[in-house]
Design a protein around this motif. Structure first.
Motif, PDB file in Angstrom:
ATOM      1  N   SER A  51       0.825  -1.211   0.000  1.00  0.00           N
ATOM      2  CA  SER A  51       0.000   0.000   0.000  1.00  0.00           C
ATOM      3  C   SER A  51       0.857   1.258   0.000  1.00  0.00           C
ATOM      4  CB  SER A  51      -0.933   0.010   1.213  1.00  0.00           C
ATOM      5  OG  SER A  51      -0.222   0.082   2.425  1.00  0.00           O
ATOM      6  N   PHE A  52       0.357   2.274  -0.710  1.00  0.00           N
ATOM      7  CA  PHE A  52       0.970   3.599  -0.769  1.00  0.00           C
ATOM      8  C   PHE A  52      -0.058   4.626  -0.319  1.00  0.00           C
ATOM      9  CE2 PHE A  52       3.285   1.079  -3.822  1.00  0.00           C
ATOM     10  CZ  PHE A  52       4.585   1.550  -3.802  1.00  0.00           C
ATOM     11  N   HIS A  53       0.322   5.494   0.608  1.00  0.00           N
ATOM     12  CA  HIS A  53      -0.562   6.552   1.083  1.00  0.00           C
ATOM     13  C   HIS A  53       0.226   7.858   1.169  1.00  0.00           C
ATOM     14  CE1 HIS A  53      -3.651   3.606   2.259  1.00  0.00           C
ATOM     15  NE2 HIS A  53      -2.635   2.863   2.678  1.00  0.00           N
ATOM     16  N   ASN A  54      -0.213   8.862   0.404  1.00  0.00           N
ATOM     17  CA  ASN A  54       0.444  10.168   0.380  1.00  0.00           C
ATOM     18  C   ASN A  54       1.928  10.020   0.049  1.00  0.00           C
ATOM     19  OD1 ASN A  54       0.843  12.941   0.604  1.00  0.00           O
ATOM     20  ND2 ASN A  54       1.246  12.818   2.806  1.00  0.00           N
ATOM     21  N   VAL A  55       2.176   9.545  -1.159  1.00  0.00           N
ATOM     22  CA  VAL A  55       3.550   9.309  -1.625  1.00  0.00           C
ATOM     23  C   VAL A  55       3.810  10.187  -2.849  1.00  0.00           C
ATOM     24  CG1 VAL A  55       5.160   7.624  -2.596  1.00  0.00           C
ATOM     25  CG2 VAL A  55       3.618   6.970  -0.716  1.00  0.00           C
ATOM     26  N   GLN A  56       4.856  11.003  -2.764  1.00  0.00           N
ATOM     27  CA  GLN A  56       5.277  11.847  -3.882  1.00  0.00           C
ATOM     28  C   GLN A  56       6.617  11.339  -4.409  1.00  0.00           C
ATOM     29  OE1 GLN A  56       6.971  16.340  -4.455  1.00  0.00           O
ATOM     30  NE2 GLN A  56       5.184  16.120  -3.144  1.00  0.00           N
ATOM     31  N   ASP A  66      -3.457   8.591  -3.160  1.00  0.00           N
ATOM     32  CA  ASP A  66      -2.813   9.904  -3.200  1.00  0.00           C
ATOM     33  C   ASP A  66      -1.329   9.793  -3.542  1.00  0.00           C
ATOM     34  OD1 ASP A  66      -2.367  12.608  -3.037  1.00  0.00           O
ATOM     35  OD2 ASP A  66      -2.324  12.663  -0.849  1.00  0.00           O
ATOM     36  N   VAL A  67      -1.064   9.219  -4.703  1.00  0.00           N
ATOM     37  CA  VAL A  67       0.303   9.160  -5.235  1.00  0.00           C
ATOM     38  C   VAL A  67       0.430  10.221  -6.314  1.00  0.00           C
ATOM     39  CG1 VAL A  67       1.916   7.785  -6.593  1.00  0.00           C
ATOM     40  CG2 VAL A  67       0.709   6.751  -4.669  1.00  0.00           C
ATOM     41  N   LYS A  68       1.539  10.965  -6.276  1.00  0.00           N
ATOM     42  CA  LYS A  68       1.684  12.069  -7.211  1.00  0.00           C
ATOM     43  C   LYS A  68       3.125  12.216  -7.671  1.00  0.00           C
ATOM     44  CE  LYS A  68       0.178  14.794  -3.958  1.00  0.00           C
ATOM     45  NZ  LYS A  68       0.357  13.963  -2.731  1.00  0.00           N
ATOM     46  N   SER A  69       3.299  12.894  -8.778  1.00  0.00           N
ATOM     47  CA  SER A  69       4.624  13.262  -9.273  1.00  0.00           C
ATOM     48  C   SER A  69       4.526  14.657  -9.874  1.00  0.00           C
ATOM     49  CB  SER A  69       5.112  12.273 -10.333  1.00  0.00           C
ATOM     50  OG  SER A  69       6.322  12.738 -10.909  1.00  0.00           O
ATOM     51  N   TYR A  70       5.448  15.509  -9.503  1.00  0.00           N
ATOM     52  CA  TYR A  70       5.476  16.865 -10.036  1.00  0.00           C
ATOM     53  C   TYR A  70       6.460  16.990 -11.200  1.00  0.00           C
ATOM     54  CZ  TYR A  70       2.465  18.419  -6.273  1.00  0.00           C
ATOM     55  OH  TYR A  70       1.388  18.590  -5.430  1.00  0.00           O
ATOM     56  N   SER A  71       6.888  15.858 -11.717  1.00  0.00           N
ATOM     57  CA  SER A  71       7.768  15.874 -12.894  1.00  0.00           C
ATOM     58  C   SER A  71       7.264  14.858 -13.920  1.00  0.00           C
ATOM     59  CB  SER A  71       9.207  15.551 -12.484  1.00  0.00           C
ATOM     60  OG  SER A  71       9.263  14.279 -11.845  1.00  0.00           O
ATOM     61  N   PRO A  72       6.041  15.053 -14.437  1.00  0.00           N
ATOM     62  CA  PRO A  72       5.510  14.098 -15.412  1.00  0.00           C
ATOM     63  C   PRO A  72       6.385  14.038 -16.657  1.00  0.00           C
ATOM     64  CG  PRO A  72       4.219  16.107 -15.425  1.00  0.00           C
ATOM     65  CD  PRO A  72       5.155  16.215 -14.257  1.00  0.00           C
TER      66      PRO A  72
END
Length: 520
Positions: A421-426, A447-453
């Motif tokens: 499981s992943f929770h709030n992972v950038q 809530d997994v995100k990346s600010y460098s798509p």
């Protein structure tokens, strides 16, 4: 008058206390040790320890100066106090470490050169003080497996080792036992209770530096360890111990900074003594192959471990758990929290069950297991975010990542695992997906995100993934693909409660994927 009598009484009482206290101090200089390193002090130190032991215990004291010595064998109720300005320099004459003693080397029971500090079946022992101990390990390093050709078959040390280890239960795979020549650990206490190592500085270890074995109630606090790039000079290796507390240490070494072990292959499984109830906190780790490492010698099992409030800056990896088929043993109940990593050469997190390449085999006592391991509040700048690699016959199980922020060249790669499981992972990557999963069951991504798509690259990439739930994600502008599905075994994928307005393609399916997925 009353005040004068009271003052005299206090002074007398204080004097008596100080005299009693000083009687428990055994100054090695008074027993013949030279503090200008002009003479080997081994016998003088032994005499001081014997005198303290005869009195029921006490402190063997090293005042400022330089001492040249061979191995120091402790007795119960003895504290070695190395004062500020005192330096113990250990001889690099191999003969000084004979006769060989009972030891354990990389998880296998052997009889070997005496460790520099050694204790067997003792209690209430300590090494403390603001002084320094120097192992002068360079000569020993030349005889590691890296330089094994320098060792002749007829060396007297090799002959003695082979004579004493005819019946040793060797590891499953060929290796050091055929060489018949092993470097000793710097500090090795075996089967001891109530052990303390505090405040000292340790440099130039010949092999593993602080290596308690089968000990109970071990405290290592405020210790500095500095080993240059050198073979197998791990920092702190508590093996098959119970109730270990490591705190406030500063470590920069030639191998792993802190490792947790419990025996290797058949020898480790035969004894079956786990490493359990360890706390590691408030430590900094610089040079080293890994910051905190579990295994690969973990055949007795590792459980109930907490690692918190540490900084890794410049290690090859951050947190690493490694094993292979043939080891056996279970690693479980691990918590890692509040960690900063920077300048990490490889991965922030590694869980690798194929540390050595082996073929699939039926589940048996040789089969290791990783389960119930949880990571939270980690900030890292690394090459790869994480690498999880289970066995086909024994997947990694029940692993969670919570509140993670990582800048990396590549993201999480997970293979042969269940209940992840992943929770709030950038995860901000320079290439590849934030999460790549292959042969994984029961996967939760929240809530997994990346600010460098990356153009044309999916944020999340599945191959043969079953029972996955993706929710609460909000991909940023420039995200081409949110989720890619591959593999004919991929099924039961649910994508709900995500905000995908910036995504060009929410779900991309390859031709072999037979299921329908609706993303919202």
């Amino acid at each position: 008058m009353f005040k004068i009598i009271k003052s005299i009484s206090f002074i007398c009482c204080l004097s008596l206390c100080l005299n009693a206290y000083s009687q428990n101090f055994y100054n090695v200089v008074k027993y013949g040790a030279k503090n200008d390193s002009s003479k080997l002090a081994t016998q003088a130190i032994s005499k001081a320890i014997a005198a303290a032991s005869k009195a029921g215990g006490g402190t063997v004291y090293f005042p400022a100066g330089k001492y040249l010595t061979g191995p120091i064998h402790l007795k119960s109720n003895i504290t070695i106090f190395i004062d500020a300005g005192a330096e113990l320099h250990f001889s690099d004459n191999f003969d000084d470490y004979l006769p060989m003693v009972k030891s354990r080397w990389e998880g296998t029971e052997v009889t070997n050169f005496s460790p520099f500090f050694y204790g067997y079946e003792l209690e209430n022992i300590a090494i403390v003080g603001r002084g320094k101990i120097d192992g002068h390990g360079k000569k020993w390093w030349a005889f590691s497996e890296v330089h094994v050709k320098k060792l002749t078959e007829d060396s007297k040390w090799q002959k003695e080792f082979k004579r004493l280890n005819k019946d040793v239960l060797a590891p499953d795979l060929p290796g050091w036992i055929e060489r018949g020549f092993l470097r000793p650990p710097f500090i090795q206490f075996m089967y001891c209770k109530n052990v303390q190592i505090k405040d000292i500085t340790i440099v130039n270890s010949p092999f593993w530096t602080v290596n308690p074995q089968f000990c109970e109630n071990v405290t290592i606090d405020g210790v500095t360890i500095e080993n240059p790039p050198s073979p197998n000079t791990d920092g702190i290796n508590p093996e098959s111990c119970n109730n270990v507390h490591i705190s406030n240490c500063h470590i920069s070494v030639g191998d792993d900074c802190i490792t947790i072990k419990s025996g290797k292959d058949r020898s480790g499984r035969k004894l079956n003594v786990p490493a359990e109830n360890y706390t590691i906190t408030n430590c900094t780790m610089l040079r080293g192959h890994g910051g905190v490492v579990i295994g690969s010698e973990m055949s007795g099992g590792v459980k109930k471990i907490t690692i918190s409030n540490c900084v890794f800056d410049g290690t090859d990896r951050g947190l690493r758990i490694k094993t292979a088929r043939g080891r056996g043993g279970v690693v479980e109940e691990i918590r890692v929290d509040n960690i900063i990593m920077k300048n990490i050469r490889d991965q922030a997190i590694v869980l690798d069950m194929q540390y050595a390449k082996t073929d699939v085999e039926p589940i048996s006592e040789r089969t290791p297991a990783f389960r119930n391991i949880h990571f939270s509040n980690i900030t890292a700048q690394v090459n790869q975010a994480a690498y999880l690699n289970g066995l086909e016959e024994m997947p990694i199980e029940n692993i969670s990542f919570n509140d993670i922020n990582i800048d990396a060249k590549s993201g999480f790669k997970i293979k042969n695992a269940n209940r992840i499981s992943f929770h709030n992972v950038q995860v901000n990557t320079k290439m590849g997906s934030a999460i790549v999963a292959e042969n994984v069951k029961d996967l939760v991504i929240d809530d997994v995100k990346s600010y460098s798509p990356i153009k044309g690259v999916p944020l999340i990439d599945f191959m043969n993934v079953e029972d996955a739930f993706l929710y609460n994600s909000y991909p940023v502008k420039g995200t081409d693909i949110f989720l890619r599905l591959k593999g004919e075994l991929t099924k039961d994928i649910t994508v709900k409660n995500n905000l995908l307005k910036h995504v060009v393609t929410p779900v991309l399916k390859e031709k072999e994927v037979k299921i329908d997925v609706v993303a919202d």
